[in-house]
Design a protein around this motif. Structure first.
Motif, PDB file in Angstrom:
ATOM      1  N   PHE A   1       0.824  -1.071  -0.057  1.00  0.00           N
ATOM      2  CA  PHE A   1      -0.152   0.060   0.034  1.00  0.00           C
ATOM      3  C   PHE A   1       0.953   1.439   0.133  1.00  0.00           C
ATOM      4  N   ASP A   2       0.114   2.531  -0.313  1.00  0.00           N
ATOM      5  CA  ASP A   2       0.790   3.649  -0.402  1.00  0.00           C
ATOM      6  C   ASP A   2       0.745   4.066   1.037  1.00  0.00           C
ATOM      7  N   MET A   3       1.731   4.356   1.492  1.00  0.00           N
ATOM      8  CA  MET A   3       1.597   4.997   3.113  1.00  0.00           C
ATOM      9  C   MET A   3       1.026   6.621   3.057  1.00  0.00           C
ATOM     10  N   ARG A   4       0.812   6.767   4.111  1.00  0.00           N
ATOM     11  CA  ARG A   4       0.233   8.100   4.529  1.00  0.00           C
ATOM     12  C   ARG A   4       0.848   9.295   3.634  1.00  0.00           C
ATOM     13  N   GLY A   5       0.374  10.011   2.646  1.00  0.00           N
ATOM     14  CA  GLY A   5       0.942  11.121   2.156  1.00  0.00           C
ATOM     15  C   GLY A   5       1.367  10.799   0.638  1.00  0.00           C
TER      16      GLY A   5
ATOM     17  N   LYS B   1      12.413  25.177   0.962  1.00  0.00           N
ATOM     18  CA  LYS B   1      13.007  25.235  -0.379  1.00  0.00           C
ATOM     19  C   LYS B   1      12.253  23.978  -1.120  1.00  0.00           C
ATOM     20  N   GLY B   2      11.642  23.109  -0.294  1.00  0.00           N
ATOM     21  CA  GLY B   2      10.915  21.879  -1.071  1.00  0.00           C
ATOM     22  C   GLY B   2      11.729  20.744  -1.018  1.00  0.00           C
ATOM     23  N   THR B   3      11.219  19.558  -1.493  1.00  0.00           N
ATOM     24  CA  THR B   3      11.817  18.360  -1.598  1.00  0.00           C
ATOM     25  C   THR B   3      12.997  18.237  -2.554  1.00  0.00           C
ATOM     26  N   GLY B   4      12.655  19.059  -3.558  1.00  0.00           N
ATOM     27  CA  GLY B   4      13.866  19.034  -4.318  1.00  0.00           C
ATOM     28  C   GLY B   4      15.255  19.581  -3.864  1.00  0.00           C
ATOM     29  N   ALA B   5      15.407  19.996  -2.686  1.00  0.00           N
ATOM     30  CA  ALA B   5      16.480  20.518  -1.995  1.00  0.00           C
ATOM     31  C   ALA B   5      17.325  19.370  -1.632  1.00  0.00           C
ATOM     32  N   ILE B   6      16.661  18.330  -1.268  1.00  0.00           N
ATOM     33  CA  ILE B   6      17.478  17.196  -0.657  1.00  0.00           C
ATOM     34  C   ILE B   6      17.373  16.050  -1.539  1.00  0.00           C
ATOM     35  N   VAL B   7      16.727  15.971  -2.711  1.00  0.00           N
ATOM     36  CA  VAL B   7      16.851  14.611  -3.438  1.00  0.00           C
ATOM     37  C   VAL B   7      18.132  14.231  -3.876  1.00  0.00           C
ATOM     38  N   ASP B   8      19.238  15.115  -4.338  1.00  0.00           N
ATOM     39  CA  ASP B   8      20.197  14.544  -4.759  1.00  0.00           C
ATOM     40  C   ASP B   8      21.044  13.899  -3.776  1.00  0.00           C
ATOM     41  N   ASP B   9      21.035  14.429  -2.316  1.00  0.00           N
ATOM     42  CA  ASP B   9      21.839  13.955  -1.367  1.00  0.00           C
ATOM     43  C   ASP B   9      21.280  12.487  -0.876  1.00  0.00           C
ATOM     44  N   THR B  10      19.804  12.705  -0.883  1.00  0.00           N
ATOM     45  CA  THR B  10      19.269  11.378  -0.515  1.00  0.00           C
ATOM     46  C   THR B  10      19.400  10.280  -1.431  1.00  0.00           C
ATOM     47  N   MET B  11      19.446  10.408  -2.893  1.00  0.00           N
ATOM     48  CA  MET B  11      19.582   9.519  -3.665  1.00  0.00           C
ATOM     49  C   MET B  11      20.951   9.156  -3.674  1.00  0.00           C
ATOM     50  N   ALA B  12      22.010   9.854  -3.176  1.00  0.00           N
ATOM     51  CA  ALA B  12      23.233   9.349  -3.184  1.00  0.00           C
ATOM     52  C   ALA B  12      23.639   8.548  -1.672  1.00  0.00           C
ATOM     53  N   ALA B  13      22.790   8.855  -1.108  1.00  0.00           N
ATOM     54  CA  ALA B  13      22.806   7.870   0.132  1.00  0.00           C
ATOM     55  C   ALA B  13      22.080   6.601  -0.111  1.00  0.00           C
ATOM     56  N   TRP B  14      20.949   6.781  -0.861  1.00  0.00           N
ATOM     57  CA  TRP B  14      20.315   5.502  -0.830  1.00  0.00           C
ATOM     58  C   TRP B  14      21.061   4.394  -2.096  1.00  0.00           C
ATOM     59  N   PHE B  15      21.365   4.716  -3.234  1.00  0.00           N
ATOM     60  CA  PHE B  15      21.890   3.984  -4.356  1.00  0.00           C
ATOM     61  C   PHE B  15      23.371   3.945  -4.433  1.00  0.00           C
ATOM     62  N   PRO B  16      23.953   2.820  -4.861  1.00  0.00           N
ATOM     63  CA  PRO B  16      25.588   2.887  -5.137  1.00  0.00           C
ATOM     64  C   PRO B  16      25.692   3.486  -6.337  1.00  0.00           C
TER      65      PRO B  16
ATOM     66  N   PHE C   1      10.480   9.847  -6.061  1.00  0.00           N
ATOM     67  CA  PHE C   1      10.535  10.544  -4.774  1.00  0.00           C
ATOM     68  C   PHE C   1      10.444  11.970  -4.988  1.00  0.00           C
ATOM     69  N   LEU C   2      10.720  12.788  -6.091  1.00  0.00           N
ATOM     70  CA  LEU C   2      10.154  14.114  -6.290  1.00  0.00           C
ATOM     71  C   LEU C   2       8.702  14.139  -6.649  1.00  0.00           C
ATOM     72  N   ARG C   3       8.263  13.320  -6.742  1.00  0.00           N
ATOM     73  CA  ARG C   3       6.471  13.168  -7.078  1.00  0.00           C
ATOM     74  C   ARG C   3       5.719  13.274  -5.835  1.00  0.00           C
ATOM     75  N   GLN C   4       6.429  12.567  -4.729  1.00  0.00           N
ATOM     76  CA  GLN C   4       5.663  12.842  -3.326  1.00  0.00           C
ATOM     77  C   GLN C   4       5.540  14.379  -2.858  1.00  0.00           C
ATOM     78  N   PRO C   5       4.453  14.520  -2.372  1.00  0.00           N
ATOM     79  CA  PRO C   5       4.110  15.858  -1.965  1.00  0.00           C
ATOM     80  C   PRO C   5       5.066  16.302  -0.613  1.00  0.00           C
ATOM     81  N   ASP C   6       5.479  17.631  -0.579  1.00  0.00           N
ATOM     82  CA  ASP C   6       6.213  17.928   0.557  1.00  0.00           C
ATOM     83  C   ASP C   6       5.935  17.586   1.812  1.00  0.00           C
ATOM     84  N   GLN C   7       4.424  17.960   1.949  1.00  0.00           N
ATOM     85  CA  GLN C   7       3.658  17.582   3.355  1.00  0.00           C
ATOM     86  C   GLN C   7       4.019  15.862   3.809  1.00  0.00           C
ATOM     87  N   ALA C   8       3.998  14.958   2.687  1.00  0.00           N
ATOM     88  CA  ALA C   8       4.450  13.852   3.133  1.00  0.00           C
ATOM     89  C   ALA C   8       5.875  13.502   3.404  1.00  0.00           C
TER      90      ALA C   8
END
Length: 262
Positions: A53-57, A140-155, A171-178
């Protein structure tokens, strides 16, 4: 896909496989929808009942305003499984999904017979670190953390493949509130004492190149639970169900057979 009306949230879910089969329930990471598990589900027995299931948000589930609490995320999963009349399931939770799995397993022993805790911890980082990240996303929105997050997630090798951009886009499609809601929930969670009380069959999975929950942190979680088995996916990142689906599914299949849940 059907929607379940559950109090203040409308959950999008997918119930696949054999309706009379042994249930396996998957819980997602922050910033992910239920497609996170596509490659793993495709490698499991069709005789299982496979619930995602898609979790809250996130995804097609409704998005209440942040902040969220871990208790609310646990109640969402509990309410959905009650709605689907699920008992004696195996919970497979990754990252924050693994925290939800810990909490639900403690709360509902009638509902959960075993857990797979993947790339997760009993407590992750500090409230001060989460406060900084929450402030960044709020400003600044989710875009401000996406690249650092992806670098930590994926080899590095996976981020050079043609498959990678779709996961960054997810990741970017999810609402900032989520994203804000999930970070607040993790910030307020410390399950060291409650998780140490678990006695059910447990598999703990780590990725050798996980930059969010490194292997030593995940191994510490395994040490809290009597009899827990620990498996390291060498070269795997924070979401090895994506970058190492063969190893991940084989490990999960082996555990399900070992506990007679197949």
């Amino acid at each position: 896909m059907p929607l379940a009306e559950l109090g203040d949230v409308r959950l999008n879910y997918l119930d696949q496989g054999n309706p009379a089969g042994a249930p396996v329930v998957f819980l997602n990471a922050t910033g992910c929808d239920l497609s996170l598990w596509d490659a793993v589900v495709a490698r499991l027995s069709p005789d299982l009942r496979l619930i995602r299931f898609d979790m809250r948000g996130h995804g097609r589930t409704s998005c209440p305003p942040a902040p969220y609490t871990m208790g609310a995320l646990i109640r969402d999963a509990e309410a959905l499984l009650d709605h689907l009349c699920v008992r004696d399931c195996v919970l497979v939770g990754l990252s924050i999904g693994g925290m939800v799995a810990q909490g639900l397993a403690v709360k509902r022993l009638d509902m959960v017979r075993a857990v797979v805790l993947s790339n997760t911890a009993a407590k992750l980082a500090t409230p001060a670190i989460w406060a900084d990240r929450i402030a960044m996303v709020r400003d600044k929105g989710t875009g401000a953390i996406v690249d650092d997050t992806m670098a930590a997630w994926f080899p590095d090798r996976f981020r050079k493949t043609a498959a990678y951009p779709a996961w960054r886009d997810m990741f970017l499609r999810q609402p900032d509130q989520a994203i804000l809601g999930f970070m607040a929930a993790i910030s307020g969670t410390d399950f060291y004492t409650t998780t140490a009380s678990l006695t059910l069959p447990t598999l703990v999975i780590a990725g050798g190149r996980d930059g969010v929950t490194p292997p030593d942190l995940v191994r510490e979680l395994a040490g809290l639970i009597k009899g827990a088995k620990f498996h390291l996916i060498r070269g795997g990142g924070h979401v090895p169900c994506i970058d190492q689906p063969d190893d991940y599914a084989a490990t999960l299949n082996s555990f399900l057979k070992e506990i007679g849940h197949d």
